[in-house]
Design a protein around this motif. Sequence first.
Motif, PDB file in Angstrom:
ATOM      1  N   TYR A   1      47.630  30.473  37.561  1.00 48.21           N
ATOM      2  CA  TYR A   1      48.869  30.525  38.336  1.00 48.21           C
ATOM      3  C   TYR A   1      48.535  30.377  39.815  1.00 48.21           C
ATOM      4  CZ  TYR A   1      50.987  32.076  34.005  1.00 48.21           C
ATOM      5  OH  TYR A   1      51.414  32.138  32.706  1.00 48.21           O
ATOM      6  N   LEU A   2      49.143  29.393  40.459  1.00 45.23           N
ATOM      7  CA  LEU A   2      48.822  29.108  41.858  1.00 45.23           C
ATOM      8  C   LEU A   2      49.681  29.971  42.773  1.00 45.23           C
ATOM      9  CD1 LEU A   2      48.529  25.226  41.563  1.00 45.23           C
ATOM     10  CD2 LEU A   2      46.696  26.942  41.507  1.00 45.23           C
ATOM     11  N   THR A   3      49.024  30.636  43.716  1.00 47.13           N
ATOM     12  CA  THR A   3      49.725  31.580  44.595  1.00 47.13           C
ATOM     13  C   THR A   3      49.492  31.198  46.051  1.00 47.13           C
ATOM     14  OG1 THR A   3      47.752  32.959  44.521  1.00 47.13           O
ATOM     15  CG2 THR A   3      49.511  33.512  42.989  1.00 47.13           C
ATOM     16  N   ALA A   4      50.374  31.646  46.915  1.00 46.91           N
ATOM     17  CA  ALA A   4      50.249  31.317  48.341  1.00 46.91           C
ATOM     18  C   ALA A   4      48.892  31.759  48.880  1.00 46.91           C
ATOM     19  CB  ALA A   4      51.384  31.977  49.120  1.00 46.91           C
ATOM     20  N   CYS A   5      48.464  32.940  48.513  1.00 44.93           N
ATOM     21  CA  CYS A   5      47.174  33.429  49.003  1.00 44.93           C
ATOM     22  C   CYS A   5      46.142  33.318  47.876  1.00 44.93           C
ATOM     23  CB  CYS A   5      47.302  34.887  49.450  1.00 44.93           C
ATOM     24  SG  CYS A   5      45.770  35.514  50.139  1.00 44.93           S
ATOM     25  N   PRO A   6      44.976  32.725  48.175  1.00 43.78           N
ATOM     26  CA  PRO A   6      43.965  32.572  47.115  1.00 43.78           C
ATOM     27  C   PRO A   6      43.437  33.900  46.566  1.00 43.78           C
ATOM     28  CG  PRO A   6      43.140  31.726  49.233  1.00 43.78           C
ATOM     29  CD  PRO A   6      44.574  32.064  49.430  1.00 43.78           C
ATOM     30  N   THR A   7      43.728  35.006  47.233  1.00 44.48           N
ATOM     31  CA  THR A   7      43.293  36.300  46.687  1.00 44.48           C
ATOM     32  C   THR A   7      44.099  36.701  45.450  1.00 44.48           C
ATOM     33  OG1 THR A   7      44.782  37.403  48.221  1.00 44.48           O
ATOM     34  CG2 THR A   7      42.480  37.287  48.863  1.00 44.48           C
ATOM     35  N   ASN A   8      45.221  36.006  45.193  1.00 44.77           N
ATOM     36  CA  ASN A   8      46.046  36.353  44.027  1.00 44.77           C
ATOM     37  C   ASN A   8      45.992  35.317  42.911  1.00 44.77           C
ATOM     38  OD1 ASN A   8      47.213  38.749  45.120  1.00 44.77           O
ATOM     39  ND2 ASN A   8      48.469  37.451  46.437  1.00 44.77           N
ATOM     40  N   VAL A   9      45.268  34.212  43.145  1.00 47.34           N
ATOM     41  CA  VAL A   9      45.319  33.081  42.215  1.00 47.34           C
ATOM     42  C   VAL A   9      44.718  33.470  40.868  1.00 47.34           C
ATOM     43  CG1 VAL A   9      43.082  32.015  42.767  1.00 47.34           C
ATOM     44  CG2 VAL A   9      45.045  30.567  42.202  1.00 47.34           C
ATOM     45  N   GLY A  10      45.071  32.708  39.820  1.00 42.06           N
ATOM     46  CA  GLY A  10      44.543  32.994  38.484  1.00 42.06           C
ATOM     47  C   GLY A  10      45.611  33.701  37.673  1.00 42.06           C
ATOM     48  N   THR A  11      45.394  34.985  37.440  1.00 37.65           N
ATOM     49  CA  THR A  11      46.394  35.747  36.693  1.00 37.65           C
ATOM     50  C   THR A  11      47.581  36.138  37.566  1.00 37.65           C
ATOM     51  OG1 THR A  11      45.252  37.765  37.284  1.00 37.65           O
ATOM     52  CG2 THR A  11      44.662  36.777  35.180  1.00 37.65           C
ATOM     53  N   GLY A  12      47.382  36.169  38.889  1.00 39.97           N
ATOM     54  CA  GLY A  12      48.448  36.643  39.787  1.00 39.97           C
ATOM     55  C   GLY A  12      48.756  38.112  39.568  1.00 39.97           C
ATOM     56  N   LEU A  13      47.825  38.811  38.929  1.00 36.21           N
ATOM     57  CA  LEU A  13      48.115  40.186  38.502  1.00 36.21           C
ATOM     58  C   LEU A  13      47.539  41.238  39.446  1.00 36.21           C
ATOM     59  CD1 LEU A  13      48.288  41.782  35.161  1.00 36.21           C
ATOM     60  CD2 LEU A  13      46.333  42.510  36.449  1.00 36.21           C
ATOM     61  N   ARG A  14      48.402  42.116  39.893  1.00 33.04           N
ATOM     62  CA  ARG A  14      47.930  43.278  40.649  1.00 33.04           C
ATOM     63  C   ARG A  14      48.430  44.514  39.900  1.00 33.04           C
ATOM     64  NH1 ARG A  14      44.889  41.903  43.797  1.00 33.04           N
ATOM     65  NH2 ARG A  14      45.947  41.146  45.650  1.00 33.04           N
ATOM     66  N   ALA A  15      47.495  45.310  39.413  1.00 34.62           N
ATOM     67  CA  ALA A  15      47.848  46.535  38.699  1.00 34.62           C
ATOM     68  C   ALA A  15      47.437  47.710  39.563  1.00 34.62           C
ATOM     69  CB  ALA A  15      47.119  46.584  37.363  1.00 34.62           C
ATOM     70  N   SER A  16      48.307  48.702  39.682  1.00 38.07           N
ATOM     71  CA  SER A  16      47.930  49.840  40.501  1.00 38.07           C
ATOM     72  C   SER A  16      48.455  51.139  39.922  1.00 38.07           C
ATOM     73  CB  SER A  16      48.445  49.664  41.932  1.00 38.07           C
ATOM     74  OG  SER A  16      49.847  49.671  41.941  1.00 38.07           O
ATOM     75  N   ALA A  17      47.746  52.203  40.240  1.00 36.86           N
ATOM     76  CA  ALA A  17      48.189  53.539  39.834  1.00 36.86           C
ATOM     77  C   ALA A  17      48.281  54.395  41.081  1.00 36.86           C
ATOM     78  CB  ALA A  17      47.209  54.153  38.854  1.00 36.86           C
ATOM     79  N   MET A  18      49.300  55.235  41.123  1.00 32.95           N
ATOM     80  CA  MET A  18      49.450  56.188  42.219  1.00 32.95           C
ATOM     81  C   MET A  18      48.848  57.499  41.725  1.00 32.95           C
ATOM     82  SD  MET A  18      50.823  55.657  45.145  1.00 32.95           S
ATOM     83  CE  MET A  18      52.344  54.807  45.439  1.00 32.95           C
ATOM     84  N   LEU A  19      47.796  57.955  42.401  1.00 33.81           N
ATOM     85  CA  LEU A  19      47.095  59.147  41.931  1.00 33.81           C
ATOM     86  C   LEU A  19      47.306  60.327  42.880  1.00 33.81           C
ATOM     87  CD1 LEU A  19      43.609  57.741  40.825  1.00 33.81           C
ATOM     88  CD2 LEU A  19      45.714  57.903  39.521  1.00 33.81           C
ATOM     89  N   HIS A  20      47.462  61.492  42.272  1.00 32.70           N
ATOM     90  CA  HIS A  20      47.632  62.737  43.025  1.00 32.70           C
ATOM     91  C   HIS A  20      46.292  63.468  42.959  1.00 32.70           C
ATOM     92  CE1 HIS A  20      49.509  67.001  43.162  1.00 32.70           C
ATOM     93  NE2 HIS A  20      49.492  66.509  44.380  1.00 32.70           N
ATOM     94  N   LEU A  21      45.547  63.498  44.086  1.00 30.14           N
ATOM     95  CA  LEU A  21      44.169  63.989  44.050  1.00 30.14           C
ATOM     96  C   LEU A  21      43.922  65.156  45.024  1.00 30.14           C
ATOM     97  CD1 LEU A  21      42.482  60.443  43.966  1.00 30.14           C
ATOM     98  CD2 LEU A  21      43.002  61.923  42.011  1.00 30.14           C
ATOM     99  N   PRO A  22      44.706  66.220  44.928  1.00 34.24           N
ATOM    100  CA  PRO A  22      44.528  67.329  45.871  1.00 34.24           C
ATOM    101  C   PRO A  22      43.165  68.012  45.733  1.00 34.24           C
ATOM    102  CG  PRO A  22      46.047  67.953  44.106  1.00 34.24           C
ATOM    103  CD  PRO A  22      45.784  66.487  43.958  1.00 34.24           C
ATOM    104  N   GLY A  23      42.609  68.036  44.520  1.00 37.20           N
ATOM    105  CA  GLY A  23      41.321  68.682  44.307  1.00 37.20           C
ATOM    106  C   GLY A  23      40.219  67.971  45.081  1.00 37.20           C
ATOM    107  N   LEU A  24      40.174  66.651  44.944  1.00 40.38           N
ATOM    108  CA  LEU A  24      39.143  65.867  45.630  1.00 40.38           C
ATOM    109  C   LEU A  24      39.325  65.931  47.139  1.00 40.38           C
ATOM    110  CD1 LEU A  24      38.977  62.824  43.183  1.00 40.38           C
ATOM    111  CD2 LEU A  24      37.133  64.444  43.660  1.00 40.38           C
TER     112      LEU A  24
END
Lengths: 164, 374
Positions: free
Chosen positions: B161-184
């Motif tokens: 998949y062609l994207t405007a920025c080459p950092t996203n090309v290929g799958t175009g997939l960005r997966a993210s998790a929001m983590l709550h890390l008070p201990g660390l």
Amino acid sequence: MAKPEQCSNCNKPATIHLTQIIDNKIHKVDLCEDCPYKQSVTDPEGFSLADFLIKDPSSIGGESSVKCEVCGFTPADFKKTGRFGCPHCYESFKATLEPMLSNMHKGTVHRGKVPEKALARLSKKRRLDQFEEDLREAIESENFEEAARIRDLLAEAKDSIKKA
Amino acid sequence: MLITPLIEEKAELTDGGLAPEPIVLSTRIRLARNLANEAFPGWADTPQRESVMERCFEKLTPLNALQDGVFLQISDLTDLEKQVLVERRLVSRELIESKDGAGVLIAPSQGLAIMINEEDHLRIQGLHSGFNFLRTWDEVDALDSKIEDCLDYAFSDDYGYLTACPTNVGTGLRASAMLHLPGLVMRGHMEKVVRMVNQLGLAVRGSLGEGSEATGSIFQISNQQTLGESEQQILKRLINILHAIIQQENNARGVMLEKQPEVIFDKIGRAFGILQQGHLISSQEAINLLSLLRLGVDIGMLPEEKRAKIDRMTMEVQPGHVQCTENADIEPEERDKLRSSRLREQFATFPELDFNNIQWIPNPQTDTEHGTNE
């Protein structure tokens, strides 16, 4: 040759040394440990190696006079925005895109999902390649009857791709 | 207001979605997609952008996944409405600041949204509370395939998949998790974790400045690389690293509770006191206090069913939301008053903190089918 001691981004000692060769031109970047780290934490777009490597706009597309023939995008525009102008830019700047992609990603070839329309095109293209190879073999072995048959199939396949 | 239905609806990140859980606040997957033979949004002129947006609205609004959804043009929205959409993570800052011809389609649950003419023509987003990558991927993948039936994507056999920025090309997939890390954060280990995660090719975002506390000890971790691996491989790698971070966070909490329980009790106790009795609370302070209360639920000081309300308040203490509830632009000091009065109201009915029934090993996280060999 001794490594430069200062980070290209700040004045701290550099401990990361990147070298990239594009069109036989050497591009070097020296960074301290903190700069990429800081950037990845504070910059919402994350740390981009490309920003450090593409110091010189002419390093994309070889010469700065190269333009995308579809949208008129130039390497200087890429330097300014970090983005391409249109899907065709990937073809226009292919030669120098590959080293950049191999720096950024796990590989330079797509291994993920393929849309069905493209899948059909891809398999047709592979079939075409196969016909061409068969044709070459038939001619080499002077099997002209077979070659004529493959030539017709090839013409038919090309025609159907054009129509699609 | 145009966005009223979104705020009134019980949404994925407030208390309408999957059950909330410790540590992983939410899971998000987005796909970058572009139309074939069209200039990318940043390079296109206004008529080109508008024609792309019209085409997308026409083809996408009938899709089942978006039935009864909200379809908005950014130019029709007030600044306050834009801010609320950003706070709800339905649109990006870049989209609301963009030129003409930008829009967004949002499913009623707010678990799916499509931005039009952001950096790419389409940004398809799936969002769920908790640790739910596989489910989120299935939904986003299905919607993407439906869109592909009605729009021609820019796709290259080599680069995907062609994207405007080459950092996203290929799958175009960005997966993210929001983590709550008070201990660390409390143990001062976050800098080390950020370094490790960066070395593994993932990005960490948060308001962390040189080892200081991020607002609410909340960090977003996402993949950086999109080409050369399949979507499944990208997700698997991310999930494995997340499992490792979760384990580190559990260890940090365990050490704190074993060695200095009074430090944690004191922080949570004070937070509860301020939320119940404060009269001028800024959004940043509120998020920090709510983060501590969430930790209180994790370790058994508050009943589990209070978690959803804490998460909902974390969303609603943000400046845009406070003003939206009053339907007016309000000065920061006035907002702090309104915010704290709402918080007093909400926390008045909470039970007393239970300091005698501490349990710090949380329930096992979902998405274990991709888990590490713990």
